[in-house]
Design a protein around this motif. Sequence first.
Motif, PDB file in Angstrom:
ATOM      1  N   THR A  94       0.825  -1.208   0.000  1.00  0.00           N
ATOM      2  CA  THR A  94       0.000   0.000   0.000  1.00  0.00           C
ATOM      3  C   THR A  94       0.859   1.257   0.000  1.00  0.00           C
ATOM      4  N   ASP A  95       1.893   1.305   0.864  1.00  0.00           N
ATOM      5  CA  ASP A  95       2.761   2.479   0.928  1.00  0.00           C
ATOM      6  C   ASP A  95       3.447   2.723  -0.415  1.00  0.00           C
ATOM      7  N   TYR A  96       3.871   1.640  -1.046  1.00  0.00           N
ATOM      8  CA  TYR A  96       4.567   1.773  -2.323  1.00  0.00           C
ATOM      9  C   TYR A  96       3.621   2.300  -3.404  1.00  0.00           C
ATOM     10  N   VAL A  97       2.419   1.757  -3.480  1.00  0.00           N
ATOM     11  CA  VAL A  97       1.475   2.204  -4.498  1.00  0.00           C
ATOM     12  C   VAL A  97       1.046   3.647  -4.229  1.00  0.00           C
ATOM     13  N   LEU A  98       0.961   4.038  -2.962  1.00  0.00           N
ATOM     14  CA  LEU A  98       0.621   5.421  -2.617  1.00  0.00           C
ATOM     15  C   LEU A  98       1.652   6.417  -3.154  1.00  0.00           C
ATOM     16  N   LEU A  99       2.899   5.971  -3.357  1.00  0.00           N
ATOM     17  CA  LEU A  99       3.906   6.865  -3.926  1.00  0.00           C
ATOM     18  C   LEU A  99       3.482   7.378  -5.301  1.00  0.00           C
ATOM     19  N   GLY A 100       2.637   6.614  -5.978  1.00  0.00           N
ATOM     20  CA  GLY A 100       2.144   7.060  -7.268  1.00  0.00           C
ATOM     21  C   GLY A 100       1.287   8.311  -7.190  1.00  0.00           C
ATOM     22  N   ARG A 101       0.753   8.610  -6.011  1.00  0.00           N
ATOM     23  CA  ARG A 101      -0.086   9.799  -5.840  1.00  0.00           C
ATOM     24  C   ARG A 101       0.752  11.043  -5.493  1.00  0.00           C
ATOM     25  N   THR A 102       2.044  10.880  -5.190  1.00  0.00           N
ATOM     26  CA  THR A 102       2.880  11.993  -4.739  1.00  0.00           C
ATOM     27  C   THR A 102       2.851  13.202  -5.679  1.00  0.00           C
ATOM     28  N   PRO A 103       2.916  13.031  -7.011  1.00  0.00           N
ATOM     29  CA  PRO A 103       2.908  14.210  -7.873  1.00  0.00           C
ATOM     30  C   PRO A 103       1.642  15.066  -7.755  1.00  0.00           C
ATOM     31  N   HIS A 104       0.579  14.498  -7.207  1.00  0.00           N
ATOM     32  CA  HIS A 104      -0.682  15.231  -7.113  1.00  0.00           C
ATOM     33  C   HIS A 104      -0.852  15.935  -5.774  1.00  0.00           C
ATOM     34  N   LEU A 105       0.101  15.783  -4.848  1.00  0.00           N
ATOM     35  CA  LEU A 105      -0.002  16.368  -3.517  1.00  0.00           C
ATOM     36  C   LEU A 105       0.759  17.681  -3.442  1.00  0.00           C
ATOM     37  N   GLY A 106       0.316  18.565  -2.544  1.00  0.00           N
ATOM     38  CA  GLY A 106       1.055  19.780  -2.279  1.00  0.00           C
ATOM     39  C   GLY A 106       2.323  19.463  -1.506  1.00  0.00           C
ATOM     40  N   PRO A 107       3.201  20.474  -1.295  1.00  0.00           N
ATOM     41  CA  PRO A 107       4.491  20.235  -0.628  1.00  0.00           C
ATOM     42  C   PRO A 107       4.366  19.576   0.749  1.00  0.00           C
ATOM     43  N   LEU A 108       3.348  19.964   1.520  1.00  0.00           N
ATOM     44  CA  LEU A 108       3.198  19.417   2.866  1.00  0.00           C
ATOM     45  C   LEU A 108       1.912  18.614   3.028  1.00  0.00           C
ATOM     46  N   ALA A 109       1.244  18.337   1.930  1.00  0.00           N
ATOM     47  CA  ALA A 109      -0.067  17.687   1.995  1.00  0.00           C
ATOM     48  C   ALA A 109       0.073  16.182   2.215  1.00  0.00           C
ATOM     49  N   ARG A 110      -0.934  15.618   2.862  1.00  0.00           N
ATOM     50  CA  ARG A 110      -1.035  14.178   3.007  1.00  0.00           C
ATOM     51  C   ARG A 110      -2.057  13.660   2.006  1.00  0.00           C
ATOM     52  N   GLU A 111      -2.059  12.354   1.825  1.00  0.00           N
ATOM     53  CA  GLU A 111      -3.003  11.769   0.891  1.00  0.00           C
ATOM     54  C   GLU A 111      -4.433  12.028   1.366  1.00  0.00           C
ATOM     55  N   SER A 112      -5.295  12.387   0.412  1.00  0.00           N
ATOM     56  CA  SER A 112      -6.696  12.629   0.722  1.00  0.00           C
ATOM     57  C   SER A 112      -7.478  11.330   0.626  1.00  0.00           C
ATOM     58  N   ALA A 113      -8.754  11.400   0.989  1.00  0.00           N
ATOM     59  CA  ALA A 113      -9.621  10.236   0.848  1.00  0.00           C
ATOM     60  C   ALA A 113      -9.710   9.819  -0.614  1.00  0.00           C
ATOM     61  N   ALA A 114      -9.700  10.809  -1.517  1.00  0.00           N
ATOM     62  CA  ALA A 114      -9.754  10.493  -2.949  1.00  0.00           C
ATOM     63  C   ALA A 114      -8.507   9.733  -3.390  1.00  0.00           C
ATOM     64  N   ASP A 115      -7.332  10.128  -2.876  1.00  0.00           N
ATOM     65  CA  ASP A 115      -6.090   9.423  -3.206  1.00  0.00           C
ATOM     66  C   ASP A 115      -6.154   7.982  -2.714  1.00  0.00           C
ATOM     67  N   LEU A 116      -6.635   7.806  -1.484  1.00  0.00           N
ATOM     68  CA  LEU A 116      -6.735   6.461  -0.914  1.00  0.00           C
ATOM     69  C   LEU A 116      -7.721   5.609  -1.700  1.00  0.00           C
ATOM     70  N   ASP A 117      -8.783   6.235  -2.206  1.00  0.00           N
ATOM     71  CA  ASP A 117      -9.756   5.499  -3.018  1.00  0.00           C
ATOM     72  C   ASP A 117      -9.130   5.025  -4.327  1.00  0.00           C
ATOM     73  N   VAL A 118      -8.312   5.894  -4.943  1.00  0.00           N
ATOM     74  CA  VAL A 118      -7.631   5.506  -6.178  1.00  0.00           C
ATOM     75  C   VAL A 118      -6.748   4.296  -5.929  1.00  0.00           C
TER      76      VAL A 118
END
Length: 256
Positions: A94-118
């Motif tokens: 899960t942590d590794y696949v979540l790295l795919g969402r990094t380009p869509h996050l702000g500098p200090l942002a955490r993954e949103s519910a939408a990111d987790l759903d993806v």
Amino acid sequence: MSGLEVRELSAGYRGRTVVSAVSTTVDSGGWLGIIGPNGAGKSTLLKAIAGLVGHTGSVLVDGRPLGSLRRRERARTIGYAPQIPQLPIGLTVTDYVLLGRTPHLGPLARESAADLDVVSSVLARMDLTGLADRSLSTLSGGERQRAVLARALAQRAGVLLLDEPTTGLDIGHAQALLDLVDELRVELGTTVISTLHDLTLAGQYAERLLLLDRGEVVTEGAPAEALTPARLATHYAARTSVLRSPDGTPVIAPIR
């Protein structure tokens, strides 16, 4: 989404040219399959398009040179899944696949519910939900390959580059992966360029095929035009018959 144009792209290693003067265009939402015998330069071409090896010529996304994009914008534009990935130590699937969402996050942002759903959706489609909490180091070769592809798919980039994505996958997981890629292409307009050894799968999923041999383009066109017994004999030294599946796509049958 993003269309891609390659102009006179040449690339190689340590002064040796592997790919020479390749030009092609893939419209937004299109799927180009790169095929060719071993050593033809398929992976090098894909790496050059991704900007991972030195090259001459140019790669444009929606008319903009890829090299002119800032790092984050480039990561949102191009997703790349290598054939032989270098995986980080200590991460769960899960942590590794979540790295795919990094380009869509702000500098200090955490993954949103939408990111987790993806990520959750991609894990389910790649049959990885049951392995979500497992360490990458405990996975089999095929499982690791699915995790790498899941990360690339979670990135939701406008252009998706897949280097031999079905390597190590059984036929069911291979079809599930390619079906998901096709859905992203149709629903989100994702532009896909993939290398594939399996010519039947290449002809059934890609809209157009580019046949590469000795680093040069032999032909490019619809699968029925590129996959002929004569061409496969010339460039693969293979004896084949080209059959048709129920939907009319080519099936490559070896002849003993």
